[in-house]
Design a protein around this motif. Structure first.
Motif: not given
Length: 397
Positions: A128-129, A147-151, A206-211
């Motif tokens: 998705r854009e 990457a967009l649909d995960c928590d 944008i995607v803000k990785p957690n770990l």
């Protein structure tokens, strides 16, 4: 990643080989040292575990994140009660399709660990854009659906050199959320490594990785991220901060962190202090893992040559003559005619002539996408005579 935290902790834990039991123990210890898995994810969350799948390659080539490190992280997440989805979008020479993903997962060994653990591999090739009004470079990005649909996103990278960005680590790994053949367009729009590094940080924002977990058991040296050589480091690293873990990885590989454009971009945004004093190392003795003769990419200027009047003057000279950086050279005797180089070239300057690819150097932006995607190592990076003279006289290389 918490960009505002005052201290960015990176753990370093010894791991001599990819024995499953030892790797699981090392990964667990590394993550425990930075707060434990519960500090980054919550039971019940859907976690996208993103490894480095440049393209389907056997684990011993060290091109991809070793599947045993991915297994160890995925097991830890599953045991914590998370729903785990493994995946990545392969490099710019590959069509982002279900069939190509299946082949790449199989060759790289990810299908087996997914089966062993009872977790899923991603085959959803949708994207998705996403609007990025705060981006310093590009204001809209196509981002793959998982990457967009995960928590939460957990990134498991590979310690590798990179001919354009010098380091292919945690920050650069997130470029994989851009669908395969879309990647060359970003090289074309941002051919300068500094601007490209800023764009990589924009995507991380944008995607803000957690770990972050780094597979530095075996790294890659030389002209990575594909044509380099495996090199033992003997460690796994963990952190909540992608820039901090990249700084630590650079030091293990004897790269100057301030020469890596993704790290300097993070410093520009005050995600890191300019002197890197806000990074704390915990775990095993860091000094024991530093490889002092680690081979840098042939494009690397070297320690202590990132600033000063002479370097700024030479940067001006390089813009005028464009001769210092190595250029890709195709060796037709090794070429298998797969044409990945043609498809991956962002400025379309590689043409097929008499069934063989030929580079039009007038338009070549030296992004090294062709070199990065060549399976047969038929493309090398070589300086012209003028480039060799500049390298010898100015940088004494």
């Amino acid at each position: 990643m918490s960009d505002g935290e005052s201290v960015k902790t990176v753990s370093v834990v010894r791991c001599e080989d990819y024995n499953r039991e030892k790797t699981c123990a090392a990964v667990r210890k590394a993550i425990d040292l930075v707060g434990g898995v519960g500090a980054f994810v919550t039971p019940g969350e859907k976690v996208f575990l993103k490894f480095n799948l440049l393209q389907g390659s056997a684990p011993e080539t060290c091109i991809t994140t070793n599947p045993e490190v991915v297994y160890a992280v995925a097991k830890l997440l599953k045991d914590h009660g998370c729903e785990v989805l493994l995946g990545d979008s392969p490099g710019s020479g590959s069509l982002y399709s279900e069939n190509n993903l299946k082949k790449a997962y199989e060759v790289s060994g990810y299908d087996k660990i997914a089966q062993d653990l009872g977790v899923l591999l991603n085959y959803d090739v949708g994207y998705r854009e996403v609007s990025a009004p705060g981006s310093t470079t590009i204001k809209r990005f196509p981002i793959i659906s998982p990457a967009l649909d995960c928590d939460a996103i957990v990134v498991v990278s590979k310690a590798k050199t990179h001919s354009l960005t010098y380091l292919s680590g945690a920050a650069k790994n997130i470029f994989g959320v851009i669908p395969g053949l879309d990647k060359p367009t970003y090289h074309a729009r941002l051919p300068d490594p500094v601007a490209f590094g800023r764009m990589i940080i924009d995507i991380n924002d944008i995607v803000k990785p957690n770990l972050q977990v780094m597979d530095a058991v075996m790294g890659m040296e030389g002209d990575g991220p594909h044509a380099g050589t495996p090199r033992k480091i003997g460690a796994v690293l963990a952190s909540g901060n992608y820039s901090a873990i990249d700084v630590a990885t650079c030091r293990l590989m004897s790269l100057d962190p301030l020469r890596v454009p993704t790290i300097t971009a993070a410093i520009e945004r005050e995600y890191l202090k300019g002197d890197l004093s806000d990074i704390s190392l915990v775990g095993d003795n860091f000094e024991e893992f530093i490889v002092k003769d680690y081979q840098c990419p042939s494009t690397y200027l070297g320690q202590g040559k990132s600033g000063g009047k002479s370097h700024r003057l030479m940067r001006l000279v390089f813009k005028l003559v464009n001769e210092y950086p190595p250029r890709p050279v195709i060796h037709t005797d090794r070429c298998t005619r797969c044409m990945k180089c043609v498809r991956s070239c962002p400025v379309k300057t590689i043409a097929v002539v008499d069934t063989l690819p030929r580079i039009g150097y007038k338009k070549c932006i030296k992004c090294y996408c062709c070199h990065e995607m060549c399976d047969s190592h038929a493309i090398t990076l070589e300086r012209t005579l003028a480039g060799k003279i500049l390298a010898k006289v100015v940088f004494r290389k």
